[in-house]
Design a protein around this motif. Structure first.
Motif, short mmCIF file in Angstrom:
data_model
loop_
_atom_site.label_atom_id
_atom_site.label_comp_id
_atom_site.label_asym_id
_atom_site.label_seq_id
_atom_site.Cartn_x
_atom_site.Cartn_y
_atom_site.Cartn_z
N ASN A 33 0.81 -1.21 0.00
CA ASN A 33 0.00 0.00 0.00
C ASN A 33 0.85 1.26 0.00
OD1 ASN A 33 -2.48 -1.47 0.20
ND2 ASN A 33 -2.01 -1.84 2.36
N ALA A 34 2.07 1.17 -0.55
CA ALA A 34 2.96 2.32 -0.58
C ALA A 34 2.61 3.22 -1.75
CB ALA A 34 4.41 1.87 -0.67
N PHE A 35 2.40 4.50 -1.47
CA PHE A 35 2.02 5.47 -2.49
C PHE A 35 3.08 6.57 -2.57
CE2 PHE A 35 -1.94 3.44 -1.11
CZ PHE A 35 -2.39 2.99 -2.34
N PRO A 36 2.98 7.48 -3.52
CA PRO A 36 4.02 8.51 -3.66
C PRO A 36 4.38 9.18 -2.35
CG PRO A 36 2.52 8.63 -5.51
CD PRO A 36 1.94 7.62 -4.56
N GLY A 37 5.69 9.22 -2.04
CA GLY A 37 6.19 9.79 -0.80
C GLY A 37 6.43 8.77 0.28
N ASP A 38 5.86 7.56 0.15
CA ASP A 38 6.08 6.50 1.13
C ASP A 38 7.34 5.71 0.79
OD1 ASP A 38 3.70 7.14 2.42
OD2 ASP A 38 2.52 5.71 1.24
N ALA A 39 7.88 5.01 1.78
CA ALA A 39 8.96 4.08 1.52
C ALA A 39 8.45 2.93 0.66
CB ALA A 39 9.52 3.54 2.83
N CYS A 40 9.31 2.41 -0.22
CA CYS A 40 8.93 1.28 -1.07
C CYS A 40 8.73 0.03 -0.22
CB CYS A 40 10.00 1.00 -2.11
SG CYS A 40 10.44 2.43 -3.14
N CYS A 41 7.85 -0.84 -0.65
CA CYS A 41 7.73 -2.15 -0.03
C CYS A 41 8.94 -3.01 -0.40
CB CYS A 41 6.46 -2.85 -0.51
SG CYS A 41 4.92 -2.02 -0.07
N ALA A 42 9.13 -4.11 0.32
CA ALA A 42 10.22 -5.02 0.00
C ALA A 42 10.09 -5.49 -1.43
CB ALA A 42 10.20 -6.23 0.95
N GLY A 43 11.22 -5.61 -2.11
CA GLY A 43 11.22 -5.99 -3.51
C GLY A 43 11.12 -4.80 -4.45
N GLY A 44 11.17 -3.58 -3.90
CA GLY A 44 11.11 -2.40 -4.75
C GLY A 44 9.74 -2.19 -5.36
N VAL A 45 8.67 -2.54 -4.63
CA VAL A 45 7.32 -2.45 -5.15
C VAL A 45 6.59 -1.28 -4.52
CG1 VAL A 45 5.12 -3.69 -5.37
CG2 VAL A 45 7.27 -4.93 -5.54
N CYS A 46 5.73 -0.64 -5.28
CA CYS A 46 4.87 0.44 -4.79
C CYS A 46 3.42 0.14 -5.17
CB CYS A 46 5.29 1.79 -5.39
SG CYS A 46 6.95 2.33 -4.90
N GLY A 47 2.50 0.91 -4.61
CA GLY A 47 1.11 0.78 -4.99
C GLY A 47 0.90 1.21 -6.43
N ALA A 48 -0.29 0.96 -6.95
CA ALA A 48 -0.60 1.29 -8.34
C ALA A 48 -0.37 2.78 -8.58
CB ALA A 48 -2.04 0.92 -8.67
N GLY A 49 0.24 3.11 -9.73
CA GLY A 49 0.47 4.50 -10.08
C GLY A 49 1.70 5.09 -9.45
N ALA A 50 2.59 4.25 -8.91
CA ALA A 50 3.83 4.74 -8.31
C ALA A 50 4.96 3.80 -8.68
CB ALA A 50 3.70 4.84 -6.79
N VAL A 51 6.19 4.33 -8.66
CA VAL A 51 7.38 3.55 -9.00
C VAL A 51 8.43 3.79 -7.93
CG1 VAL A 51 8.39 5.39 -10.42
CG2 VAL A 51 9.02 3.02 -10.86
N CYS A 52 9.22 2.77 -7.62
CA CYS A 52 10.23 2.87 -6.58
C CYS A 52 11.49 3.53 -7.12
CB CYS A 52 10.56 1.48 -6.03
SG CYS A 52 11.64 1.50 -4.57
N ASN A 53 11.94 4.60 -6.47
CA ASN A 53 13.14 5.31 -6.86
C ASN A 53 13.96 5.59 -5.61
OD1 ASN A 53 15.07 6.78 -8.19
ND2 ASN A 53 13.82 8.62 -8.40
N HIS A 54 15.08 4.84 -5.45
CA HIS A 54 15.94 4.98 -4.28
C HIS A 54 15.13 4.86 -2.98
CE1 HIS A 54 18.65 6.72 -7.35
NE2 HIS A 54 19.58 6.13 -6.61
N ASN A 55 14.36 3.78 -2.89
CA ASN A 55 13.61 3.41 -1.69
C ASN A 55 12.37 4.25 -1.42
OD1 ASN A 55 15.34 1.27 -0.89
ND2 ASN A 55 16.76 2.73 0.03
N VAL A 56 12.06 5.22 -2.26
CA VAL A 56 10.90 6.07 -2.05
C VAL A 56 9.99 5.99 -3.28
CG1 VAL A 56 10.08 8.42 -1.62
CG2 VAL A 56 12.21 7.64 -0.58
N CYS A 57 8.67 5.86 -3.06
CA CYS A 57 7.72 5.76 -4.16
C CYS A 57 7.45 7.14 -4.76
CB CYS A 57 6.41 5.14 -3.67
SG CYS A 57 6.56 3.40 -3.18
#
Length: 371
Positions: A33-57
């Motif tokens: 449930n990680a969204f823009p501004g949140d820390a990425c989930c394990a595996g470099g995954v973010c919620g829909a509409g977000a991408v992991c960039n240096h541990n932050v969505c």
């Protein structure tokens, strides 16, 4: 073709492991449930509409935003710029716009990555575009046209839904064992584009599926399915690690947040009195002569120089600011006398370097000089 893009992102949402911020489910397979501004989930995954960039969505997928994982964008958009850092989602499909996925240009032709209108001459091929074909090449069953638009240094196909095969003939693309559809797309959720062909993905030791999805293990920073994210293990995709860990310079997950240690994910990347430098390490940053903080940030009155330290930059004779930038349109970043360092120089007049966009105030730009 575009319809399967967002399904990849939706699949990525359910792959995240527990143990990191903004996850639920308590273990592998729990939703992220990680969204823009949140820390990425394990595996470099973010919620829909977000991408992991240096541990932050970060927000992705909309026009002008970064491309989501798998070089994906929303409908009627395409990832422009090769899918690497700096690639953004752009409008596609109309004449003069980038081609959509799988060479999509409506009734026109996709020539070197740009759409040409039906009835117009295909640039560089010198043949009329008709139903996706440039004269006698580019459509299904025809020879590949010359040019750099094909995968794996092959020729290019100009019709939608086909790509240049190994026999230099345009053939159906996107299925297992078939050429990848441009740009690097496959039609199955268990397929990934590798070396110009669609191959099985997601298993242990196999390439990660689009969206950093793995059926076994997690997607490593090298985009291979395996174990990652724990202390001493390789970093996961997006340079992410488990809670309390950061990705070091070797690509390994290690203790984070202390001076000289890699930055942790999320808003509290470093301990008290420290900031995350542009190089991804925790240190005192932002002051004069100190490393620039994340986002090329510096204390008030200072700017991040091209060398990655905070100081005065951008004026004539001063060091160039980060991104090879100078203050004002009459200056350009070039070689100067500061010990060989790049400095801002006057531009645009005869005998001076050309300004940004190869422009001159007197004369015209030839090479890099106004003449």
């Amino acid at each position: 073709m575009r319809r399967f893009t967002w399904s990849w992102i939706a699949a990525a949402v359910v792959i995240c492991c527990g143990g990191a911020n903004n996850t639920s489910g308590g273990g592998p397979g729990g939703p992220c449930n990680a969204f823009p501004g949140d820390a990425c989930c394990a595996g470099g995954v973010c919620g829909a509409g977000a991408v992991c960039n240096h541990n932050v969505c970060a927000a992705c997928g909309a026009a002008g935003q970064a491309c989501c994982d798998g070089q994906s964008c929303a409908a009627q958009l395409v990832c422009a710029g090769g899918g690497g850092n700096g690639s953004v989602c752009a409008q596609c499909g109309a004449p003069g716009e980038p081609c959509c996925e799988a060479n999509g240009c409506g009734s026109g032709c996709c020539v070197n990555g740009t759409c040409t209108a039906a009835g117009s001459t295909c640039p560089g091929i010198n043949a009329m575009c008709t139903s996706g074909s440039c004269g006698t090449c580019g459509a299904a069953g025809q020879m590949c046209c010359a040019g750099g638009g094909g995968m794996g240094n092959r020729g290019q196909c100009t019709a939608g839904g086909v790509a240049c095969g190994g026999n230099n003939t345009c053939e159906t693309c996107g299925g297992a064992g078939q050429p990848c559809c441009n740009p690097a797309a496959c039609t199955g959720s268990d397929l990934s584009c590798q070396g110009g062909n669609c191959v099985q993905c997601g298993g242990s030791g196999q390439a990660c599926c689009p969206g950093n999805v793995c059926a076994s293990g997690s997607c490593t920073a090298d985009h291979v399915c395996g174990q990652c994210g724990a202390a001493g293990q390789p970093c996961c995709a997006g340079d992410s690690c488990g809670s309390g860990l950061g990705c070091d310079a070797r690509g390994t997950c290690a203790a984070c947040g202390g001076a000289g240690e890699p930055c942790c994910g999320g808003m509290m990347a470093c301990g008290a009195g420290l900031g995350c430098t542009a190089g991804g390490l925790c240190a005192t940053c932002g002051g004069s002569g100190q490393p620039c903080c994340t986002g090329d940030a510096c204390s008030s009155g200072l700017m991040c120089t091209q060398g990655g330290t905070c100081g005065m930059c951008g004026a004539a004779g001063e060091a160039c600011c980060a991104g090879m930038k100078c203050n004002g349109t009459a200056l350009v970043c070039g070689m100067g006398a500061m010990g060989g360092a790049v400095v801002c120089e006057a531009c645009g007049a005869t005998g001076q370097p050309c300004c940004a966009g190869k422009t001159c105030t007197t004369g015209t730009c030839h090479g890099d000089t106004c003449q």
